[in-house]
Design an enzyme around this catalytic site. Structure first.
Site, PDB file in Angstrom:
ATOM      1  N   LYS A 137       0.853  -1.186   0.000  1.00 33.86           N
ATOM      2  CA  LYS A 137       0.000   0.000   0.000  1.00 33.86           C
ATOM      3  C   LYS A 137       0.885   1.231   0.000  1.00 33.86           C
ATOM      4  O   LYS A 137       1.986   1.232   0.561  1.00 33.86           O
ATOM      5  CB  LYS A 137      -0.905   0.031   1.245  1.00 33.86           C
ATOM      6  CG  LYS A 137      -1.731   1.314   1.392  1.00 33.86           C
ATOM      7  CD  LYS A 137      -2.479   1.384   2.713  1.00 33.86           C
ATOM      8  CE  LYS A 137      -3.183   2.722   2.847  1.00 33.86           C
ATOM      9  NZ  LYS A 137      -3.943   2.859   4.103  1.00 33.86           N
ATOM     10  N   GLU A 187      -8.666  12.546  12.853  1.00 33.26           N
ATOM     11  CA  GLU A 187      -7.966  11.326  13.286  1.00 33.26           C
ATOM     12  C   GLU A 187      -7.016  11.540  14.451  1.00 33.26           C
ATOM     13  O   GLU A 187      -5.995  12.230  14.333  1.00 33.26           O
ATOM     14  CB  GLU A 187      -7.189  10.729  12.108  1.00 33.26           C
ATOM     15  CG  GLU A 187      -6.539   9.397  12.433  1.00 33.26           C
ATOM     16  CD  GLU A 187      -5.980   8.686  11.226  1.00 33.26           C
ATOM     17  OE1 GLU A 187      -5.467   7.572  11.381  1.00 33.26           O
ATOM     18  OE2 GLU A 187      -6.052   9.246  10.106  1.00 33.26           O
TER      19      GLU A 187
END
Length: 384
Positions: A137, A187
């Protein structure tokens, strides 16, 4: 107390002041008592020693406030302020529901860097390499550079960000002469209070819709998306692995839930833990152990960093770093620096990234970054 949190928001005037709001508290810091130095020592140690010296030099309870860049070897922007004011969370202040002033009409000159088609080509190249199993990723970002014909009103931008998403993490602080980092991140990287930690990794996103039925459909689809669930699981596994050595117990839910901002849906997992030795694990120590997570970099980390350096035609600076505070006891909150911009006198650089996996498509990731830009474009009135 009604009005306490919004009073701190209203008092933020830019310059040498720092504002940080979270779901647990609101902080306004003024002036500079000490600067955390940049040298070869580990950053958590430098912060600890700066706080210890500040505590010895003056009465009170000093804190460090500021930001750490994506590149952990680059200089951070961390200071012990001369004064601090605290209040309950913005979300608990009824006055935060009052609308912020509408931004003045501005003829913004907007330049995407890179152009959307170039960003899409970078995503396609990353997918090609992942299908050859070179890595798992990578998070690829792009920017919008906004130029204004008049000086920026940073306190007004902060008002718009905070009042639009008062339950999130809103921040504004100087990162250099004439430069301000500001944003509204959803976040939490990690917080520590005594012997307990909380981390809240987000990965896997979908843009909100103004149509209620479509908005619900998108949320439900995100919860069932194999691509997004895989992306999220990679991040949660990395968080578990990084925090486990510090904990006697670590609770990680099996499936993610959803969190929402005004612009996006996100897959979310709240991780909690009991710290084995709080004296050896400050909030920043834990943050440095986690940073960068696969949610902002990729896997394997070193390979993803190399791909980012090759495919992103700009320096991330403080984007996808961490921002927050820590006290002399080691407690604090550190947030992932996303949904943000760096401001100078008449210019803004907005950042947005998307997690790219083998199942990604160039158009989908370009659309996701466009949706993430909306948080800040709304704050400056450039989303019309």
């Amino acid at each position: 107390m009604v009005g306490a949190a919004t009073a701190l928001l209203d008092a933020y005037a830019g310059g040498d002041s720092r504002f940080f709001a979270s779901p647990t508290r609101t902080l306004l810091a003024r002036g500079t008592r000490a600067v955390v130095p940049h040298d070869e020592r580990p950053l958590p140690l430098r912060v600890t020693e700066t706080l210890r010296a500040a505590r010895a030099a003056a009465a009170g309870s000093p804190v460090v406030v500021g930001a750490v860049p994506f590149d952990h070897t680059a200089p951070a922007a961390l200071t012990v302020p001369a004064g601090t004011s605290w209040a309950p969370p913005l979300a608990e202040d009824p006055l935060v529901a009052l609308p912020a002033a509408t931004p003045a009409a501005t003829a913004w000159e907007v330049t995407p860097v890179p152009a959307p088609e170039v960003y899409g080509a970078a995503v396609t190249e990353a997918v090609r390499r992942m299908r050859r199993e070179e890595f798992g990723k990578v998070v690829l970002a792009r920017t919008l550079e906004l130029e204004s014909p008049r000086p920026l009103d940073i306190p007004a931008m902060l008002q718009r960000l905070a009042r639009r998403d008062p339950s999130g993490y809103t921040f504004a602080l100087p990162t250099g002469p004439g430069r301000t980092l500001l944003g509204a991140s959803p976040e939490l990287l990690v917080s520590r209070r005594g012997g307990r930690l909380v981390a809240n990794p987000l990965a896997g996103s979908a843009p909100r819709s103004t149509d209620l039925a479509e908005d619900v459909r998108r949320a439900a689809a995100l919860l069932e998306s194999p691509k997004d669930l895989h992306e999220h699981a990679v991040v949660v596994d990395a968080v578990r692995e990084a925090l486990a050595p510090y904990c006697t117990a670590l609770e990680v839910p099996e499936r993610p839930t959803l969190v929402r901002t005004a612009a996006m849906w996100h897959l979310s997992t709240t991780v909690t833990g009991e710290i084995r030795d709080p004296a050896a694990a400050s909030a920043l120590e834990l943050a440095c152990a986690l940073h960068p997570t696969p949610a902002v970099c990729g896997t394997p980390t070193d390979t993803a960093r190399d791909v980012i350096a090759e495919l992103e035609p700009f320096d991330r600076g403080f984007f996808t770093g961490v921002v927050g505070w820590q006290d002399a006891a080691g407690d604090g909150e550190w947030v992932v620096t996303i949904r943000c911009a760096e401001a100078e006198e008449r210019s803004l650089r907005l950042y947005a990234g998307a997690g790219v996996v083998a199942a990604s498509s160039a158009q989908a990731e370009t659309d996701e970054t466009a949706a993430k830009f909306r948080t800040f474009l709304h704050a400056v009135g450039a989303d019309q």
